[in-house]
Write an enzyme that holds these catalytic residues in place. Structure first.
Site, PDB file in Angstrom:
ATOM      1  N   GLY A  41      -5.978  15.521  -5.367  1.00 24.82           N
ATOM      2  CA  GLY A  41      -5.968  14.209  -5.100  1.00 24.82           C
ATOM      3  C   GLY A  41      -7.644  13.791  -4.973  1.00 24.82           C
ATOM      4  O   GLY A  41      -8.057  14.793  -4.156  1.00 24.82           O
ATOM      5  N   ARG A 338       0.789  -4.392  12.922  1.00 25.44           N
ATOM      6  CA  ARG A 338       1.627  -4.552  11.752  1.00 25.44           C
ATOM      7  C   ARG A 338       3.134  -4.280  12.010  1.00 25.44           C
ATOM      8  O   ARG A 338       3.943  -5.280  11.587  1.00 25.44           O
ATOM      9  CB  ARG A 338       1.390  -3.571  10.626  1.00 25.44           C
ATOM     10  N   ARG A 464       0.104   2.569  12.236  1.00 23.93           N
ATOM     11  CA  ARG A 464      -1.342   2.709  11.888  1.00 23.93           C
ATOM     12  C   ARG A 464      -2.095   1.192  12.011  1.00 23.93           C
ATOM     13  O   ARG A 464      -1.405   0.327  11.661  1.00 23.93           O
ATOM     14  CB  ARG A 464      -1.732   3.205  10.437  1.00 23.93           C
ATOM     15  N   LEU A 470      -9.024   4.065   5.548  1.00 26.13           N
ATOM     16  CA  LEU A 470     -10.049   4.361   5.013  1.00 26.13           C
ATOM     17  C   LEU A 470     -10.772   4.990   5.992  1.00 26.13           C
ATOM     18  O   LEU A 470     -11.463   5.942   5.565  1.00 26.13           O
ATOM     19  CB  LEU A 470     -10.706   2.907   4.390  1.00 26.13           C
TER      20      LEU A 470
END
Length: 667
Positions: A41, A338, A464, A470
């Site tokens: 990755g 969220r 989150r 990031l």
């Protein structure tokens, strides 16, 4: 069942990471050149880890299924990256970032890891500025900040709506420097299909060259998995279509515990589903909620009129609009986390106030912000008695500067001008907080196998906060893993190269070849997408934004049956020794069909609501998540036992010494 040892160092929270770095073993620079590390990755976590490890002197091999690391899904991150630099002077600090992250995760994350994340966050910004990442700057020349959901400060650094792309280019440039030096050997268009364990340690991988179809053996002294999340188990998600769980699932089947799979984030700011023809969904950055106000009509008849096109949203009077987030959560308003925003949107749409043809959309409206910014610009430029049209023109230019590419993207997809009419949004599957279990060193339960970024579970708990993905990816890659992996590799300085002609490599390659042959020779009647879509509908309907016992049990049985049908009736055209996207998809969907069952099992066992895991049986009178701290303050880590239905639960108790655990409130 056992209790897991997270290896969190002792001592005060603010001193743990410094103490740990002072205590762990190091590898002499002269010995690093004799040690090989595989990084699977090459997004933000993998790319930054590979570049840093190579810079330190290790020999690194990188693997990605894309034709270039620049195409990693990290590129899709739009809104920003958090860091506690307090440039705004609004009261931010390392502790407040730590507190907001633990609270945002609904008190289901490991305290020590989150504090370390907050502690190194400021270093990330300095690192990226040094690489030339073009962060936005304010008038005085300092880096600019904006706010994201779940916080009361401005700590999000950004580069327009392209933050992920710009950060990834920084990591990619650091990788390229090491590729040019010969310290990184890149294997693009290669997919990891198994982990090789020798004498109990991760010693290599089996990878498939996706151009020739050839299976390859690659050895190393340690293996790092940094392949992102598993949101595509839902088929429709904001993830790139190639995003998958395969690398994480392969190491899970080799002994790495998989933690909290039910913790999956539904992002509230997504372009709504338009029909069965879609293969993915498009995210609109959470940063838009800084200036966009979310609303639905107050009256059912107005909602119906908007749905059938007889009433335009801009023509609905202000007093007939329900700015429901501002009404329900006055302290945070449109910038609630969220999970809270997503459930609130679903509740309004389920109640009949949805605003698109399917009834599953709410408005994100910039009219107020446009007029506010326009008035400010008119005052600054000393424009006397500006017309409403002039104010709107000035305000639209400000919005374009801040969010121009996002508005352009929306208009291209929806064919409506968001400067003139409100955007329509609805929640969609986005990020996965669950993932491979790792200890404080980011090491899995397999010695020598590490996991970084979204692929691990460690920092975000049950939800989150925006702009923290990031942050975690780059923290793990630049500032955590390069330290902690040395503690393990210090014992390998005399090991020498790892041979690939061992029985363990033979067995692993044979295992992969047999799976490929089975799929290629199956001669079924249904496409891979047929099964993936069916899995996605089971997941969304029963394990999506809200879950209940009956639906979860139905999901478990349905996924088991679908998995049986997949192996009986899937058809994979083409051959194994050529470019074959259908074979690649088939192998990934085979893993999703196993993960999906464990996902539902995990959601069924957790008899509480927290963050992104909302059980209908466990909610307050006001419809908020109702945690059970007495019985479920732990990480659920599952051990593979030959079948997802036979997985064994292990627990890591979560201890909070520096934060008071209390009911989350954003009111």
């Amino acid at each position: 069942m056992s209790n897991l040892n997270s290896k969190v160092p002792s001592g005060p929270l603010s001193e743990k990471w410094t103490k740990h770095k002072n205590d762990i073993d190091l590898v002499n620079p002269a010995n690093k050149r004799n040690i090989d590390v595989i990084v699977v990755g090459t997004g933000l976590a993998g790319g930054s880890a590979a570049a840093t490890l190579a810079e330190l002197g290790y020999n690194v091999k990188t693997f990605c299924y894309q034709d270039s690391p620049r195409r990693a899904h990290s590129i899709a991150a739009q809104g920003g990256i958090n860091a506690a630099k307090n440039y705004q002077g609004d009261g931010d600090s390392t502790y407040r970032l730590f507190y907001d992250t633990v609270k945002g995760g609904d008190y289901r994350s490991r305290e020590a890891n989150v504090y370390r994340l907050a502690e190194v966050s400021a270093n990330i910004i300095d690192q990226c500025v040094a690489q030339g990442v073009p962060f936005a700057r304010e008038y005085g020349g300092l880096l600019d900040n904006r706010s994201f959901g779940g916080v009361l400060v401005s700590r999000t650094f950004y580069a327009k709506g392209q933050t992920g792309q710009q950060l990834l280019l920084g990591a990619y440039s650091a990788m390229n420097r090491q590729i040019n030096r010969g310290k990184i050997k890149p294997y693009n268009r290669h997919e990891m299909l198994d982990l090789v364990i020798v004498d109990g340690k991760a010693r290599g991988i089996i990878a498939r060259d996706m151009v020739t179809g050839e299976l390859e053996r690659h050895s190393a002294h340690a293996v790092v998995i940094a392949t992102g999340g598993y949101g595509n188990v839902f088929y429709l998600s904001t993830n790139a279509m190639g995003s998958n769980v395969t690398a994480s699932w392969k190491i899970h089947k080799r002994g790495a515990y998989f933690a909290n799979p039910c913790y999956t984030q539904i992002h509230p700011t997504c372009i709504p589903v338009s029909g069965d023809h879609q293969s993915k969904l498009t995210l609109m950055s959470e940063s838009l909620r800084n200036d966009g106000r979310i609303w639905v009509p107050k009256k059912h008849e107005d909602a119906e009129a908007i749905r059938n096109g007889s009433l335009k949203p801009v023509d609905l009077a202000e007093e007939d609009r329900d700015y429901y987030l501002e009404r329900r959560y006055p302290s945070f308003g449109n910038l609630v986390p969220r999970d809270v925003a997503s459930r609130a949107a679903k509740e309004r749409c389920d109640a009949g106030f949805g605003v698109n043809k399917t009834g599953e959309a709410v408005f994100l409206d910039f009219a107020s912000a446009i007029m506010r910014y326009g008035s400010e610009v008119a005052a600054v430029e000393h424009i006397e008695n500006p017309s409403e049209e002039k104010i709107r023109e000035l305000g639209e230019k400000v919005i374009e500067t801040k969010y121009g590419n996002l508005f352009q993207m929306y208009e291209k997809i929806v064919d409506e001008n968001p400067y003139k009419t409100p955007m329509m949004i609805y929640p969609a599957v986005h990020y996965t907080m669950g993932g491979v279990w790792v200890d404080y060193n980011l090491e899995t339960t397999i010695p020598g196998c590490y996991c970084a970024g979204e692929a691990n579970f460690s920092d975000h708990g049950a939800n989150r906060l925006g702009a923290s993905a990031l942050m975690q990816g780059l923290a793990d890659g630049y500032f955590v893993l390069p330290y902690t992996i040395g503690d393990y590799l210090a014992d390998d300085i005399r090991t020498g190269p790892i041979a690939t002609d061992s029985p363990e490599f033979d067995a692993a390659e044979k295992n992969v070849q047999e799976q490929i042959n089975s799929l290629i020779n199956n001669n079924g009647t249904k496409s891979v997408d047929y099964f993936h879509k069916k899995l996605g509908k089971i997941m969304w309907n029963n394990v999506g934004m809200s879950r209940n016992e009956k639906g979860l049990k139905e999901a478990i049985e349905g996924i088991r049956q679908l998995r049986e049908d997949f192996y009986k009736d899937v058809r994979v055209p083409g051959d194994a020794d050529e470019v074959n996207p259908e074979l690649e998809k088939a192998m990934r969907v085979a893993d999703f069909l196993e993960l999906g069952e464990l996902f539902a099992i995990d959601a069924l066992h957790r008899n509480e609501s927290c963050g992104g895991h909302f059980r209908e049986e466990y909610q307050t009178e006001e419809g908020e998540a109702l945690r059970d701290d007495e019985n479920f303050t732990y990480v659920a880590a599952w051990e593979y036992k030959g079948d997802p239905g036979k997985a064994v639960l292990h627990k890591e108790d979560l201890i909070f010494e520096d934060i008071e655990v209390k009911t989350r409130s954003y009111k």
